[in-house]
Structures are given as structure tokens and as C-alpha cells.
Design a protein around this motif. Structure first.
Motif, mmCIF file in Angstrom:
data_model
loop_
_atom_site.group_PDB
_atom_site.id
_atom_site.type_symbol
_atom_site.label_atom_id
_atom_site.label_comp_id
_atom_site.label_asym_id
_atom_site.label_seq_id
_atom_site.Cartn_x
_atom_site.Cartn_y
_atom_site.Cartn_z
ATOM 1 N N PRO A 36 0.819 -1.216 0.000
ATOM 2 C CA PRO A 36 0.000 0.000 0.000
ATOM 3 C C PRO A 36 0.855 1.269 0.000
ATOM 4 N N GLU A 37 2.039 1.206 0.639
ATOM 5 C CA GLU A 37 2.917 2.372 0.666
ATOM 6 C C GLU A 37 3.361 2.750 -0.742
ATOM 7 N N SER A 38 3.707 1.751 -1.543
ATOM 8 C CA SER A 38 4.085 2.016 -2.929
ATOM 9 C C SER A 38 2.899 2.554 -3.723
ATOM 10 N N ALA A 97 -7.174 6.840 -3.412
ATOM 11 C CA ALA A 97 -6.414 8.078 -3.609
ATOM 12 C C ALA A 97 -6.592 8.673 -4.997
ATOM 13 N N THR A 98 -6.879 7.827 -5.983
ATOM 14 C CA THR A 98 -6.893 8.312 -7.375
ATOM 15 C C THR A 98 -8.213 8.093 -8.108
ATOM 16 N N GLY A 99 -9.021 7.173 -7.615
ATOM 17 C CA GLY A 99 -10.223 6.804 -8.350
ATOM 18 C C GLY A 99 -9.943 5.859 -9.500
ATOM 19 N N ALA A 157 2.850 6.201 -5.654
ATOM 20 C CA ALA A 157 2.468 6.402 -7.056
ATOM 21 C C ALA A 157 1.346 7.434 -7.163
ATOM 22 N N ALA A 158 0.358 7.304 -6.305
ATOM 23 C CA ALA A 158 -0.777 8.227 -6.330
ATOM 24 C C ALA A 158 -0.341 9.663 -6.043
ATOM 25 N N TRP A 172 1.090 9.023 -10.799
ATOM 26 C CA TRP A 172 1.583 7.939 -11.639
ATOM 27 C C TRP A 172 0.611 6.761 -11.607
ATOM 28 N N GLN A 173 0.650 5.954 -12.649
ATOM 29 C CA GLN A 173 -0.053 4.683 -12.614
ATOM 30 C C GLN A 173 0.711 3.760 -11.681
ATOM 31 N N PHE A 174 0.035 2.740 -11.155
ATOM 32 C CA PHE A 174 0.647 1.785 -10.235
ATOM 33 C C PHE A 174 0.436 0.382 -10.757
#
Length: 329
Positions: free
Chosen positions: A172-174, A208-210, A178-179, A183-185
Motif C-alpha cells: 500500500p505504501e508504494s 487516492a486516485t479513483g 504512485a498516487a 503515476w499509474q501503479f
């Protein structure tokens, strides 16, 4: 079926062949993947690995871009800890177009190769990964802040289409990192296939990003499940855990012992992991992908084929694409 398929290629060197053969097959497989409708083709980065030919993904990416016309091509990923974020930004701005800049945190090799790659680094000035990623993101965009020591440095050229930044990680930290940068994850399910970790990481990124991250995993299709499992064999990953808190995935106990020796430690813990490989006929593989799609909402899977034989890899890629196309008819 409402998900896309992509490929992660380590350019493995099959028995009785050379690195030249492996890279030549990578070109052939990328061209075939494009014809079959795969969305992306990523090149991994590994150092000091005799069985792999992919030590410089940006060079292979450039080669593949020149020999394909539609499929997205990129790194899966650049091991950022070894390089200047400014130089990485420059390289991928030169490549920009349908290119993905996938970035990873791992060293991609043993300590001696890490030392060789970082021999001229000023250790006192080297930031942690999060700060390196922030610098890379800034250089890919408008540049670092005015109070940054590198203010005024501009990564050129300025492309008409910026490379797509994708962070590869397994936590989840990564996902949140990214968010933070937009960036995409891509969740590395081939190294950390724990469903709870997958679920928490996807939820963190989606909240975080939807958006939904990509999911990388091991998969191999053959004419039967028994045949697929026979070719894959007992795939294992060994997680080396040092007293410093550092952990790294390695292919064998011998490689783990050598990593520890090169690090200068005598005490370590080694966990033997058995990553899940989705095997079977193409239809059976897609049935498992369907389950993951329904459970986690995954819209794109990045397939890592854990088989070196070129004919078998090509047959699996073709079969998976054929099954997907048939399901859409």
C-alpha cells in the motif's frame, strides 16, 4: 471479458542459446504481441544474471519502438536507485511517444553489481527512493522547485507526448507513493501474491486516485494443465531478510547466501516462497483472470511467463490472446 493483457519480458536465455538469441526473440515476441492485440510490452532490468539478457531496458525499448507501430513499449522497470533521475528523465523524453517509464525500487542484482552501478555515487547526497522518484517526476514535468540544489536543470527534449510513469511495487505504501505523483501503479503480484496485500494496495490506490492499478502475475498456458505445470516446474522465490531490515527476492538459496556474503553479514533469515503461477489451458488461465477481475476490479494484467523456452513462450502468448479474442466474439 473486460480486461486487457500485457507482457513483462525478462529476455531469458533458453538452454543452448545466447543472449543475442534471447534479445532477437524478444523483438519477435513483441511484434507478435502487437499483432495479437496485447496492450503493452515491458522489458525488465536485471544485473549480473547469467540467464537473463535484459540489463539495459531503455536500449531494448528503443529497439522495440523502432520495430513496432502500435503497442505501448516500456521498462518494467528501471531500477531507479542506480541512476540519476535527471538522466532517466532525459532518456525517456527522447523515447517518448507510446513509451512507458516503469520504475522499481529493487536493486535488480547482487551487491557487487549494485556497487559497480553506484561506484561514483556520493553516498552523502544520495536520497531515498521516495525522494528519487519525486525528482524524476519533477524532471519529467516542469522541473524541480526553486529551492532545490538542481533548480534550473531542464530535462530535454520536450516531447509532444510525455512518457507514462508507472511505479512497480508490492505494498500500500508504494501504491500511495504512485498516487502522490499522479503515476499509474502496477502491483507486483508475481513477487507478492498475498491476496490481503493485493486488496489493501489496490484499495489504497483506488481511494487516492479513483483508478485501478495494473496487476502483474505469473501465467503460462499449454494444451493441458498437466503439461503447463510440467514446463513451469516448482517455481520458488527466496526472500532474504537481513538484520538491517533490508529484504530482497532471489532465485535460489545459493544466490541468497552470496548476497549476504557480498553485503558482509553472516546472520540472515531466508523464507522460501512459492509464488502462484496461473497454469492450464488458455481457457483455464482466463478463468482465473476472470476471478481476479471480478474480485479486485483489475482492468489490465501484465503477464510474466516463467518459462525460458522460446517456442513454449510464443505458444502461450498466442493461446492467451486467442482465448481472449474468442471470448469477445
Amino acid at each position: 471479458m473486460s480486461y486487457s493483457l500485457s507482457i513483462l519480458d525478462k529476455s531469458p536465455i533458453a538452454d543452448g542459446t545466447s543472449a543475442h538469441d534471447a534479445l532477437r526473440f524478444t523483438v519477435r515476441l513483441a511484434q507478435r504481441a502487437e499483432a495479437l492485440g496485447y496492450k503493452r510490452y515491458w522489458i525488465a532490468e536485471h544485473h549480473g544474471a547469467p540467464g537473463l539478457a535484459s540489463s539495459a531496458p531503455e536500449i531494448v525499448v528503443s529497439h522495440l519502438l523502432a520495430r513496432t507501430s502500435r503497442i505501448r513499449v516500456g521498462s518494467g522497470g528501471v531500477m531507479l536507485q542506480h541512476y540519476s533521475p535527471f538522466k532517466v528523465a532525459e532518456s525517456f523524453r527522447v523515447l517518448a511517444g507510446r513509451v512507458d517509464l516503469g520504475v522499481g525500487k529493487a536493486p535488480g542484482g547482487l551487491p557487487v553489481t549494485t556497487r559497480a552501478l553506484q561506484w561514483f555515487h556520493d553516498k552523502a547526497k544520495k536520497p531515498d527512493f521516495a525522494h528519487q522518484l519525486a525528482e524524476l517526476d519533477a524532471f519529467l514535468k516542469s522541473g524541480v522547485a526553486e529551492d532545490h540544489p538542481l533548480a534550473g536543470a531542464v530535462a530535454l527534449p520536450t516531447p509532444p507526448e510525455a512518457p507514462q510513469g508507472i511505479l512497480l511495487g508490492g505494498s500500500p505504501e508504494s501504491a500511495l507513493l504512485a498516487a502522490k505523483h499522479g503515476w499509474q501503479f502496477c502491483y507486483a503480484g508475481h513477487f507478492n501474491g498475498d491476496n490481503d496485500s493485493i486488496e489493501r494496495s489496490i484499495a489504497a490506490y483506488r481511494d487516492a486516485t479513483g483508478r485501478t492499478p495494473l496487476l502483474a502475475l505469473f501465467a503460462f498456458a499449454a494444451e493441458s494443465k498437466a503439461e503447463a505445470q510440467r514446463h513451469v516446474g516448482p517455481l520458488r522465490i527466496f526472500k532474504l531478510r537481513l538484520a538491517t531490515g533490508q529484504s530482497v527476492n532471489l532465485p535460489s538459496p545459493e544466490a541468497a547466501a552470496e548476497f549476504a556474503r557480498q553485503t558482509g553479514v553472516s546472520y540472515y533469515r531466508l523464507d522460501e516462497l512459492h509464488p502462484h503461477v496461473i497454469t492450464g489451458t488458455a481457457d483455464e488461465v482466463h478463468q482465473e483472470l476472470d476471478v481476479l477481475h471480478e474480485r479486485f476490479g483489475i482492468e489490465e494484467f501484465v503477464i510474466d511467463t516463467p518459462v525460458a523456452d522460446y517456442a513454449l513462450r510464443l505458444a502461450s502468448v498466442e493461446a492467451l490472446a486467442g482465448a481472449e479474442q474468442a471470448a469477445r466474439v
